[in-house]
Write an enzyme that holds these catalytic residues in place. Structure first.
Site, PDB file in Angstrom:
ATOM      1  N   ARG A   3       0.804  -1.217   0.000  1.00 23.48           N
ATOM      2  CA  ARG A   3       0.000   0.000   0.000  1.00 23.48           C
ATOM      3  C   ARG A   3       0.839   1.271   0.000  1.00 23.48           C
ATOM      4  O   ARG A   3       0.635   2.171  -0.812  1.00 23.48           O
ATOM      5  CB  ARG A   3      -0.904   0.043   1.243  1.00 23.48           C
ATOM      6  CG  ARG A   3      -2.213  -0.639   1.081  1.00 23.48           C
ATOM      7  CD  ARG A   3      -2.679  -1.136   2.426  1.00 23.48           C
ATOM      8  NE  ARG A   3      -1.755  -2.173   2.869  1.00 23.48           N
ATOM      9  CZ  ARG A   3      -1.870  -3.446   2.528  1.00 23.48           C
ATOM     10  NH1 ARG A   3      -2.870  -3.847   1.809  1.00 23.48           N
ATOM     11  NH2 ARG A   3      -0.973  -4.333   2.917  1.00 23.48           N
ATOM     12  N   THR A   4       1.758   1.355   0.940  1.00 21.32           N
ATOM     13  CA  THR A   4       2.436   2.641   1.125  1.00 21.32           C
ATOM     14  C   THR A   4       3.251   3.007  -0.114  1.00 21.32           C
ATOM     15  O   THR A   4       3.145   4.107  -0.645  1.00 21.32           O
ATOM     16  CB  THR A   4       3.338   2.584   2.380  1.00 21.32           C
ATOM     17  OG1 THR A   4       2.540   2.136   3.467  1.00 21.32           O
ATOM     18  CG2 THR A   4       3.920   3.947   2.701  1.00 21.32           C
ATOM     19  N   ARG A  46      11.353   3.718   3.643  1.00 19.64           N
ATOM     20  CA  ARG A  46      10.933   2.756   4.675  1.00 19.64           C
ATOM     21  C   ARG A  46      12.165   1.941   5.041  1.00 19.64           C
ATOM     22  O   ARG A  46      12.910   1.505   4.150  1.00 19.64           O
ATOM     23  CB  ARG A  46       9.828   1.842   4.146  1.00 19.64           C
ATOM     24  CG  ARG A  46       9.564   0.676   5.076  1.00 19.64           C
ATOM     25  CD  ARG A  46       8.320  -0.068   4.725  1.00 19.64           C
ATOM     26  NE  ARG A  46       7.140   0.718   5.014  1.00 19.64           N
ATOM     27  CZ  ARG A  46       5.895   0.231   4.925  1.00 19.64           C
ATOM     28  NH1 ARG A  46       5.692  -1.020   4.554  1.00 19.64           N
ATOM     29  NH2 ARG A  46       4.858   0.975   5.213  1.00 19.64           N
ATOM     30  N   LYS A  73      25.451  -4.256  -0.526  1.00 24.28           N
ATOM     31  CA  LYS A  73      26.924  -4.296  -0.629  1.00 24.28           C
ATOM     32  C   LYS A  73      27.566  -3.625   0.575  1.00 24.28           C
ATOM     33  O   LYS A  73      28.765  -3.393   0.585  1.00 24.28           O
ATOM     34  CB  LYS A  73      27.368  -3.573  -1.898  1.00 24.28           C
ATOM     35  CG  LYS A  73      26.805  -4.149  -3.176  1.00 24.28           C
ATOM     36  CD  LYS A  73      27.364  -3.349  -4.351  1.00 24.28           C
ATOM     37  CE  LYS A  73      26.565  -3.603  -5.613  1.00 24.28           C
ATOM     38  NZ  LYS A  73      26.796  -2.530  -6.593  1.00 24.28           N
ATOM     39  N   HIS A 100       5.074   6.018  11.549  1.00 19.40           N
ATOM     40  CA  HIS A 100       4.619   5.886  10.172  1.00 19.40           C
ATOM     41  C   HIS A 100       3.641   7.043   9.935  1.00 19.40           C
ATOM     42  O   HIS A 100       2.425   6.849   9.879  1.00 19.40           O
ATOM     43  CB  HIS A 100       3.937   4.526  10.008  1.00 19.40           C
ATOM     44  CG  HIS A 100       3.635   4.134   8.599  1.00 19.40           C
ATOM     45  ND1 HIS A 100       3.709   5.020   7.532  1.00 19.40           N
ATOM     46  CD2 HIS A 100       3.236   2.946   8.074  1.00 19.40           C
ATOM     47  CE1 HIS A 100       3.361   4.379   6.427  1.00 19.40           C
ATOM     48  NE2 HIS A 100       3.087   3.133   6.720  1.00 19.40           N
TER      49      HIS A 100
END
Ligand code: NCD
Length: 647
Positions: free
Chosen positions: A58-59, A108, A87, A136
């Site tokens: 969703r986000t 995120r 890496k 959030h």
């Protein structure tokens, strides 16, 4: 190129109430324009980068859809494996680079406080799309948008927030926002998943806000018959909940009428933030239509940030009060509004006056107490940073991590120029603030740490030598002999030394044992204050295994025994040793826990105001006494208050 203002949305508190309201009004407008099929060009030329280091449907997709719908474009890195993070690139380097490619970064990340770091290093604005278990904020914008849409207003609403309130980041941002909008929160955590202290502390300190909590079993009672219970606002923004069989907290005067619930906000168990052992949750809340059958819940809407697992019955989906899919759909207009709001603010002066934080400077700062804090995960370039926080006890200095907000409580403070340490007392707070400002404050968790760092107590009495280099050497040889006799299966023995002198002793014991028996024993240093990060294999080894080994723990001095207890707990978390033994150079008495060393170099009964100071050089040449080694006994002129003191 489009220049967006450097306004970072790391926390929901980065937006004022007025700004949130403006964004919600704009979202309404965008929802209508989307409905009408209008093509928009507001963000033409804007490139938004989505850096998603954790799974998302969703986000990420609603952010990307929002950017496209506004006429902007998107570049994306949708997993850690697909970016240079795999890496070993640091977050700071990644965002520095990406802010050269994009006008806006949406990130995120699995670590607490990561969005704060990204915001500090990126040249363009950064929006937090979830950082570990912390916040959030844009999910909260969607939540508030739907709540307001369904209920017409936010002030005075009562929202029951259920499930994993400990690691559920959407919950934290939502509670901060509801507090500011004057809504009531009733927390319904699963056992052990209560709203964390750092969230409560922020609510209490910044908003004088608190809320009540009820358990899942009480929620079940609630589902069966809320009419038997009273949800009574006892103070503005505060709920007291009581029934005949639940103890009365804050008995409030009889209210004009029982309050009703306006929303249930259900959340999933944050499985991925738990250790393997904690991932099964048979008792997790399961929410179904029964909860909406009572007179006080029938008007409530059911919300969920999604994804759901088993906590929300599918039968609810057809109920008009189930609004979670609308919540998810709101993601596009709300995020369009946020981007458009940023554009609207282009040119705004974003330097906030007077926000330079008072921080403990690099070399003085202990690590943050939260193992998932970005400052611990990316310690190559990030140093821990703390601000003083309101203390609960007069004898503890409370510091709050700038990245993840966890509190660190310290009992000993020092001054790096005078190299003196003090047991913290409220009366020192003025000095401590000054030292913090001058970057001369040092903090210690124990006297032992302070002494090992070469700090002396504020006032020291006479001292005398109780062991010289020769005596220390003989004592270590004797202990090695005892270990060899006591543990004949040396192939299964490992030695762990508590940092720092305990680790020097551990290496010396290993050397002696190898010289006498030709068996090389694995050895590691353990820094008890660094939790899981604390075990360092010594002698060139890459790994150190505790499973099924007999571990000889070593330390220079045993006093209360708490340090040893902490070391044992840490080792136990790393595996199941077959057994543990304890070797100490000096036993000075004053045990506070039932721990007794198996091997002791010297017993030195001491008075409470006396302290032992050990000096051990690094293990150098093979065998023999090491010049400079000595054990001193000194007394304190001002005896340290003993309560809570550990060494
Ligand atoms: C939430 C998240 O990622 O924190 N999902 C979302 O963004 N809608 C909730 C969750 O994962 O439980």
């Amino acid at each position: 190129m489009l220049r967006l203002p450097k306004i970072d949305i790391v926390s929901i508190d980065d937006l004022s109430i007025g700004e949130i309201e403006r964004i919600m009004v704009m979202a309404d407008g965008f929802a209508q324009r989307l409905e009408a099929g209008e093509r928009l060009h507001i963000a033409e030329g804007m490139i938004m980068a989505t850096l998603f280091y954790e799974p998302s449907t969703r986000t990420r997709l609603s952010f990307e859809s929002a950017a496209h719908r506004l006429g902007g474009s998107v570049i994306s890195s949708a997993s850690m494996d697909a970016s240079s993070a795999a890496k070993g690139e640091t977050l700071a380097d990644t965002v520095r680079v990406v802010s050269g490619y994009a006008d806006l970064i949406v990130i995120r990340h699995p670590y607490d406080g990561a969005a704060r770091v990204a915001a500090e290093y990126a040249r363009c604005p950064v929006i937090n799309a979830g950082d570990g278990s912390r916040e959030h904020p844009t999910q909260t914008l969607c939540d508030l948008y739907i709540l307001r849409k369904k209920k017409g207003h936010l002030r005075g609403l009562t929202v029951a927030i259920c499930g994993d309130l400990k690691f559920g980041r959407t919950v934290h941002s939502l509670i901060y926002a509801l507090a500011r909008f004057g809504a009531n929160v009733v927390a319904v955590p699963n056992r052990g998943m209560e709203v964390p202290d750092y969230v409560l502390a922020r609510l209490a300190a910044e908003r004088n806000y608190s809320f009540s909590s009820i358990s899942i079993s009480e929620l079940k009672a609630l589902a069966g018959g809320l009419d038997a219970m009273y949800l009574t606002p006892s103070a503005p923004h505060q709920m007291a909940l009581f029934t005949s069989d639940i103890p009365v907290i804050n008995p409030a005067p009889p209210s004009p009428g029982p309050a009703s619930l306006d929303a249930f906000y259900v959340t999933r168990f944050q499985r991925e933030r738990r250790s393997e052992a904690e991932r099964d949750q048979p008792d997790y809340v399961r929410f179904d239509a029964r909860a909406l059958k009572t007179s006080r819940t029938q008007e409530a809407v059911v919300m969920h940030p999604l994804p759901r697992t088993d906590e929300l019955a599918y039968e609810l989906d057809t109920d008009p009060r189930a609004v979670y899919f609308e919540q998810a759909a709101a993601g596009v207009p709300v995020r369009m509004a946020l981007i458009a709001w940023l554009l609207e603010n282009a040119g705004r002066d974003t330097i906030k006056p007077g926000t330079a934080p008072l921080v403990l400077k690099a070399e003085n700062a202990p690590p943050c107490s939260n193992p998932n804090c970005i400052s611990r995960r990316e310690s190559r370039y990030l140093r821990s940073r703390f601000k003083p926080a309101p203390a609960v006890s007069h004898h503890e200095l409370c510091l709050r991590c700038e990245f993840c907000e966890r509190e660190l409580k310290v009992q000993y403070v020092g001054h790096s120029r005078s190299r003196r340490y003090y047991r913290f007392d409220e009366s020192l707070l003025g000095f401590v603030r000054q030292w913090l400002e001058d970057a001369t404050l040092v903090v210690f968790e124990t006297v032992k740490q302070a002494e090992e760092a070469g700090y002396e107590p504020y006032r020291r009495g006479p001292q005398r030598e109780i062991m010289n280099a020769e005596e220390i050497n003989r004592a270590v040889e004797t202990m090695a002999g005892q270990i060899i006799r006591d543990l004949p299966d040396l192939a299964r023995v490992s030695i762990v030394g508590i940092v720092s002198h305990g680790a020097v002793l551990a290496v010396r014991l290993c050397e002696i044992i190898e010289r006498r028996t030709k068996v090389r024993i694995p050895c590691a240093a353990l820094d008890v204050f660094r939790g899981y990060d604390g075990l360092q294999p010594l002698g060139g080894a890459q790994t150190f295994d505790v499973e099924d080994r007999t571990i000889v723990l070593t330390d220079d001095v045993i006093n209360s025994g708490w340090t040893v207890q902490r070391a044992m707990t840490t080792l136990w978390k790393l595996g199941r040793p077959a057994g543990m033994r304890l070797a100490v150079l000096v036993d000075r008495g004053h045990r506070a826990v039932p721990i007794r060393p198996n091997y002791v170099g010297k017993n030195v009964p001491t008075a409470r105001n006396e302290r032992i100071q050990v000096r051990l050089g690094e293990a150098g040449e093979e065998g023999g006494a090491k010049p400079g080694d000595r054990v001193m006994l000194y007394s304190m002129v001002e005896s340290l208050k003993e309560a809570g003191e550990s060494a």
